[in-house]
Design an enzyme around this catalytic site. Structure first.
Site, PDB file in Angstrom:
ATOM      1  N   SER A  92       1.558   2.376  -0.285  1.00 27.41           N
ATOM      2  CA  SER A  92       1.736   1.763   1.030  1.00 27.41           C
ATOM      3  C   SER A  92       2.770   0.668   0.892  1.00 27.41           C
ATOM      4  O   SER A  92       3.089   0.246  -0.207  1.00 27.41           O
ATOM      5  CB  SER A  92       0.415   1.164   1.536  1.00 27.41           C
ATOM      6  OG  SER A  92       0.579   0.545   2.790  1.00 27.41           O
ATOM      7  N   THR A 377      -4.005  -0.502   6.767  1.00 23.88           N
ATOM      8  CA  THR A 377      -5.035  -0.769   5.771  1.00 23.88           C
ATOM      9  C   THR A 377      -6.223  -1.489   6.391  1.00 23.88           C
ATOM     10  O   THR A 377      -7.385  -1.158   6.120  1.00 23.88           O
ATOM     11  CB  THR A 377      -4.458  -1.596   4.610  1.00 23.88           C
ATOM     12  OG1 THR A 377      -3.343  -0.900   4.038  1.00 23.88           O
ATOM     13  CG2 THR A 377      -5.503  -1.830   3.536  1.00 23.88           C
ATOM     14  N   CYS A 528      11.086  17.785   1.330  1.00 25.94           N
ATOM     15  CA  CYS A 528      10.217  17.401   0.218  1.00 25.94           C
ATOM     16  C   CYS A 528      10.913  16.346  -0.639  1.00 25.94           C
ATOM     17  O   CYS A 528      12.025  16.571  -1.127  1.00 25.94           O
ATOM     18  CB  CYS A 528       9.874  18.623  -0.632  1.00 25.94           C
ATOM     19  SG  CYS A 528       8.971  18.201  -2.147  1.00 25.94           S
ATOM     20  N   CYS A 552       4.808  17.896  -7.544  1.00 28.02           N
ATOM     21  CA  CYS A 552       4.244  17.450  -6.259  1.00 28.02           C
ATOM     22  C   CYS A 552       3.727  16.013  -6.327  1.00 28.02           C
ATOM     23  O   CYS A 552       2.934  15.655  -7.199  1.00 28.02           O
ATOM     24  CB  CYS A 552       3.123  18.394  -5.851  1.00 28.02           C
ATOM     25  SG  CYS A 552       2.373  17.991  -4.249  1.00 28.02           S
ATOM     26  N   CYS A 555       2.384  14.105  -1.158  1.00 26.39           N
ATOM     27  CA  CYS A 555       2.763  13.370   0.056  1.00 26.39           C
ATOM     28  C   CYS A 555       2.335  14.100   1.320  1.00 26.39           C
ATOM     29  O   CYS A 555       2.195  13.489   2.365  1.00 26.39           O
ATOM     30  CB  CYS A 555       4.265  13.103   0.069  1.00 26.39           C
ATOM     31  SG  CYS A 555       5.305  14.521   0.495  1.00 26.39           S
ATOM     32  N   CYS A 558       5.141  18.851   3.313  1.00 27.43           N
ATOM     33  CA  CYS A 558       5.313  20.293   3.496  1.00 27.43           C
ATOM     34  C   CYS A 558       4.240  20.868   4.408  1.00 27.43           C
ATOM     35  O   CYS A 558       4.507  21.762   5.220  1.00 27.43           O
ATOM     36  CB  CYS A 558       5.308  21.002   2.144  1.00 27.43           C
ATOM     37  SG  CYS A 558       3.817  20.719   1.155  1.00 27.43           S
TER      38      CYS A 558
END
Length: 583
Positions: A92, A377, A528, A552, A555, A558
């Site tokens: 974040s 948050t 990506c 990967c 995230c 995709c």
């Protein structure tokens, strides 16, 4: 790791503590899980199972145990986390608003929380290619802090364990378990030690079922944005339609943490930007946050409803760092970590009904990000606390989990998101109208406008055909300020077991070559941020989509942006993925 969770469940007087290196304190006899075999897999029982050790899941766990102590009650609580460690998959900005933490742990300032850098200045820039124009800041960050969220959740996990919560990183919840009445009774972790061809390797261990102890069992899903189990629950129970009714819309955030020169470091300095390098039809912006120890968090957020299939968020971020006002901050410094994660931007209009038979959805799995604040948050934590309070009453007093939904609508989350509801959809009309409408919302209506804008097309439908756009020529990385993807991936500490079934699945394996490549010029190779997808020539010289699943970053871009929704993101073996430490 599966042996570890079984051993922990069997221990009578001590809790396993894989969330941190040091052992946990002793616990009273009788706490923990009951074990039995079910469907060929070992099953462990808890009163409450929480999926995800982010701010929402840990806030829920802590609040549950606080309520137990106050009422002299005993509820067993387990938190599963797919990252190798708590915080490993958490990314974040983060300018942290402590409102929810003040409610959850009022004395956190005296308990060595990793919240040390108060915001010292707050600037807002409009960028053109070579200029940074200072605008009145629409943010109010007085009393907020610049933090690493991955470090904060590590601290929260320690606090949860001190209260008796069992936190298990390295376990990926891959399946929802239902009873004969289609009520959720828990989750199952995936099998480990399965080879790519589906055979069992020597390291094979079956998954574990984590179920409720009795008819009052509760499962809380806190997987973060676009959680795989949460999305299935939302679809199967039509929770989006039962909530505020509109589809979710998303953005992709790409971030680096740098160590910069001492003379350029201003602890607590916060800068947000809009404009360049994004085009006027693409919503997004950037941030530069000065932490302690000469660290600078820098990132770019790109809304995933962008139209141009040639746009590459990763390369836009590299281009952003070349802006004169940004480059001078980075020169002489060192990039130390890289990562990417999607975030919810649908806000109030996209809140689903968060309760399902047997549990609830909390945090960013539901989507409580405040877009104009660029903060989620505090709302994620508060939602976890509200769900915990409803869970406690459901298990101890026999009330309904509907209480979570009722209290959510009475909370400051609801009030905050309602006031912020028109900022994000205002930019459906373009950058200039969006800025004008946002100013009207903030300074004239102050969040009380008589209308509510709707979101445009879902993100995957927003992508134009390639013939409507010209390819974008991005500059080559210089290796000092800008970097190629392999270099960035190295800094993300991403690692997956290579010999395992692919966790990125094509619903129709012919779509990439028949649709995505000829119509959209293969956008998966650009949206990506880890170059998981690339088109390579087969033995006949024809282009075929190749998936580098080991790259990967989890995230979820995709799963969101594929034009035909042909890519399904599922969890790999637990412990795989990025290994963030300062994000």
């Amino acid at each position: 790791m599966h042996r570890a969770i079984r051993a922990a469940a069997a221990a009578a007087g001590r809790a396993l503590s894989p969330a941190r290196a040091s052992p946990s304190p002793p616990r009273a006899p009788g706490w923990g899980a009951t074990r039995w075999l079910c469907s060929g897999r070992e099953a462990l029982s808890y009163d409450v199972v929480i999926v995800g050790a982010g701010p929402a899941g840990l806030a829920a766990a802590i609040r549950l145990k606080q309520l137990c102590r106050a009422a002299d009650a005993d509820l067993s609580v387990c938190v599963l986390e797919k990252g190798s460690e708590v915080g490993a998959h958490v990314l974040s900005g983060n300018v942290f608003e402590p409102r929810a933490l003040d409610e959850l742990i009022p004395k956190w300032r005296q308990e060595d929380a990793p919240i040390r850098v108060p915001v010292s200045s707050d600037k807002f820039w409009l960028l053109t290619k070579n200029q940074a124009w200072t605008l009145p800041s629409p943010f109010d960050n007085k009393g907020n802090y610049v933090i690493s969220l991955s470090q904060l959740v590590q601290w929260m996990a320690t606090k949860a364990e001190e209260l008796g919560v069992e936190v298990y990183p390295g376990f990926a919840a891959s399946e929802i378990i239902y009873d004969e009445n289609q009520i959720v009774t828990g989750v199952a972790t995936n099998d480990v030690g399965i080879a790519k061809d589906g055979t069992k390797r020597e390291t094979f261990q079956p998954g574990v079922e984590l179920r409720g102890k009795n008819a009052g069992r509760i499962t809380l899903l806190a997987e973060g944005c676009r959680g795989s189990l949460s999305e299935k629950i939302i679809r199967n129970h039509k929770l989006r339609e039962r909530g505020q009714g509109q589809h979710q819309t998303y953005a992709l955030g790409i971030k680096e943490v740098w160590e910069i020169e001492e003379g350029k470091h201003e602890p607590g300095s916060v800068i947000h930007t809009v404009g360049w390098p994004l085009d006027t039809k693409t919503y997004g912006g950037s941030f530069l946050y000065h932490l302690d120890d000469r660290q600078l968090a820098i990132g770019l957020v790109v809304a995933l409803n962008y139209q141009n299939p040639f746009l590459s968020p990763y390369d836009e971020f590299q281009k952003f760092k070349q802006h004169p006002a940004v480059r001078k901050l980075l020169e002489g410094g060192t990039a130390i970590q890289y990562g990417a994660r999607t975030l919810n931007e649908g806000g109030f209009q996209s809140i689903p009904y968060p309760v399902f038979p047997g549990g609830a959805i909390i945090g960013c799995s539901a989507g409580f990000l405040n877009v104009p604040k660029i903060k989620g948050t505090h709302t994620a934590m508060k939602s976890g606390m509200l769900a915990a309070e409803a869970t406690f009453k459901a298990l101890i007093e026999g009330s309904s989990m509907e209480l979570y939904w009722e209290n959510l609508k009475k909370s400051w989350i609801w009030e905050e998101l309602h006031k912020a509801r028109n900022y994000r959809p205002a930019f459906e009309y373009g950058f200039v109208p969006g800025m004008a409408l946002s100013a009207l919302e903030r300074y004239i209506f102050k969040g009380k406008s008589p209308y509510t804008f709707k979101h445009g097309k879902p993100d995957h439908e927003a992508t134009d055909a390639a013939n409507l756009h010209a390819p974008i020529q991005y500059p080559k990385p210089d290796g000092q300020i800008t970097f190629d993807v392999p270099t960035s991936l190295y800094r993300s500490n991403t690692n997956h077991e290579h010999d395992q079934p692919p966790h990125l699945r094509l619903r129709d394996p012919t779509v990439p070559e028949k649709v995505n490549l000829p119509v959209y010029a293969g956008p998966e190779s650009r949206y990506c941020p880890a170059r998981v997808y690339e088109y390579v020539s087969d033995e006949k010289g024809d282009p075929k989509l190749h998936i580098n699943a080991q790259n990967c970053l989890h995230c979820k871009a995709c799963d969101i942006k594929d034009p035909k929704q042909n890519i399904e993101w599922t969890v790999p073996e637990g412990g795989g993925g990025p290994g963030y430490t300062v994000m």
